[in-house]
Design a protein around this motif. Structure first.
Motif, mmCIF file in Angstrom:
data_model
loop_
_atom_site.group_PDB
_atom_site.id
_atom_site.type_symbol
_atom_site.label_atom_id
_atom_site.label_comp_id
_atom_site.label_asym_id
_atom_site.label_seq_id
_atom_site.Cartn_x
_atom_site.Cartn_y
_atom_site.Cartn_z
ATOM 1 N N HIS A 113 7.198 6.320 28.026
ATOM 2 C CA HIS A 113 6.044 7.117 27.583
ATOM 3 C C HIS A 113 4.720 6.528 28.048
ATOM 4 N N LYS A 114 4.762 5.317 28.607
ATOM 5 C CA LYS A 114 3.541 4.559 28.967
ATOM 6 C C LYS A 114 2.766 4.198 27.684
ATOM 7 N N VAL A 115 2.316 5.086 26.957
ATOM 8 C CA VAL A 115 1.557 4.961 25.697
ATOM 9 C C VAL A 115 0.224 4.217 25.839
ATOM 10 N N GLY A 116 -0.697 4.552 24.932
ATOM 11 C CA GLY A 116 -2.049 3.982 24.985
ATOM 12 C C GLY A 116 -2.074 2.499 24.675
ATOM 13 N N GLY A 117 -1.255 2.076 23.725
ATOM 14 C CA GLY A 117 -1.231 0.661 23.373
ATOM 15 C C GLY A 117 -0.240 0.406 22.266
ATOM 16 N N ILE A 118 0.152 -0.863 22.140
ATOM 17 C CA ILE A 118 1.054 -1.272 21.059
ATOM 18 C C ILE A 118 0.426 -2.461 20.345
ATOM 19 N N ARG A 119 0.335 -2.402 19.036
ATOM 20 C CA ARG A 119 -0.303 -3.454 18.233
ATOM 21 C C ARG A 119 0.694 -4.013 17.219
ATOM 22 N N CYS A 120 0.597 -5.309 16.971
ATOM 23 C CA CYS A 120 1.348 -5.952 15.883
ATOM 24 C C CYS A 120 0.329 -6.663 14.997
ATOM 25 N N THR A 121 0.125 -6.185 13.798
ATOM 26 C CA THR A 121 -0.860 -6.844 12.925
ATOM 27 C C THR A 121 -0.238 -7.946 12.081
ATOM 28 N N GLY A 122 1.093 -7.895 11.898
ATOM 29 C CA GLY A 122 1.742 -8.856 11.014
ATOM 30 C C GLY A 122 1.757 -8.432 9.560
ATOM 31 N N SER A 123 1.373 -7.195 9.292
ATOM 32 C CA SER A 123 1.451 -6.672 7.920
ATOM 33 C C SER A 123 1.944 -5.231 7.980
#
Ligand code: IPD
Ligand code: CA
Ligand code: CA
Ligand code: CA
Length: 279
Positions: free
Chosen positions: A191-201
């Motif tokens: 999907h490519k996607v805009g971005g992936i984030r991991c906040t840890g919560s």
């Protein structure tokens, strides 16, 4: 919130009160180097004396207010002092610090999560991130709010290729990590996607879906205390929560949780390989 005569208003009031108290305890020690950090299952699964003290503070308060209610809390379950079992009784499901790894590292993505399930469904949820000065709450049928402002999931992002996604690597460090990583790779490749984030919560990821700060969050294996409160916050912001097949999410299942505006989940589903390990 126009819910006069609704006992959930009182439950919300007490949950907000004790979440703020708990948040102050966390904020007071936040900048200190944490002593007595204990490892639970592995190096990614920590507990501090503050996790335990905050859970005790919350339960002592709620037990006094609501003696007939039931309680599930991460650290009491970990200690074997409590069962992780949901009944039809009013049940408070509490994560004293969601984001303990962040807390130990003085990373501000930490939250107190207090949910109340009635007949096994979350009716009231409060998530308080003291270091971010963000208090989220939701009451089923009455909306969800961040610092008093009504929340809505993102409406304009309907194509996963444009989405900002939150996910986590979780707290396992066994062979299941391979599938977690493969899923992220599949999503990026397909999907490519805009971005992936991991906040840890997990709780703050869910609240970010509710506010539209991310478009979709999915994770394998969260516990009920990670997502009980935020579950109603997402719903009341117009979001949906499912498992990775698009079926109803069951917070006691420890399988996948996907939370999003309704358009994105079905686009995610084909990219996610299920993990089935003995729990
Ligand atoms: C953890 C966090 C993390 C998620 C883990 C949880 P904890 O909770 O929510 O984002 O990936 O699955 O266990 O242990 O910090 O309360
Ligand atoms: Ca933990
Ligand atoms: Ca947690
Ligand atoms: Ca926790």
């Amino acid at each position: 919130l126009e819910t006069e005569g609704d006992s959930r208003v009182n439950f919300l009031k007490e949950a907000l009160h004790i979440a703020r108290e708990a948040g102050s305890v966390i904020a007071n020690v936040f900048q200190e180097t944490k002593q007595n950090v204990q490892t639970k299952a592995n190096c990614a699964d920590l507990v501090t004396e503050t996790d335990k003290a905050v859970e005790k503070l919350i339960f002592d308060y709620l037990r006094t207010k609501f003696p007939s209610h039931s309680f599930i809390g991460e650290e009491s379950v970990s200690d074997g002092a409590m069962q992780c079992h949901l009944t039809e009784n009013h049940t408070w499901v509490v994560d004293p610090i969601d984001g303990t790894m962040n807390f130990v590292h003085m990373n501000p993505n930490v939250a107190v999560s207090i949910g109340l399930a009635i007949n096994k469904q979350t009716e009231v949820g409060v998530v308080y991130a003291p270091m971010l000065d963000q208090i989220y709450f939701g009451v089923r049928g009455h909306g969800s709010f961040l610092n008093g402002r009504r929340l809505s999931v993102s409406k304009s992002i309907t194509d996963i290729s444009q989405a900002l996604i939150a996910t986590e690597f979780g707290s396992r460090r066994d062979e299941s990590v391979t599938t977690v990583c493969a899923n992220i790779q599949n999503i990026l490749m397909k999907h490519k996607v805009g971005g992936i984030r991991c906040t840890g919560s997990a709780a703050l990821n869910m609240c970010s879906v509710a506010s539209g700060a991310v478009d979709l969050y999915y994770e394998w294996g969260p516990q009920c205390w990670d997502v009980c409160a935020s579950h109603v916050i997402v719903h009341e912001a117009g979001g949906v929560t499912t498992d990775a097949l698009g079926q109803n999410f069951d917070m006691m299942s420890r399988s996948y949780i996907c939370a999003s505006n309704k358009h994105l989940i079905e686009q995610l589903v084909p990219s996610v390989t299920q993990i089935s390990l003995a729990q």
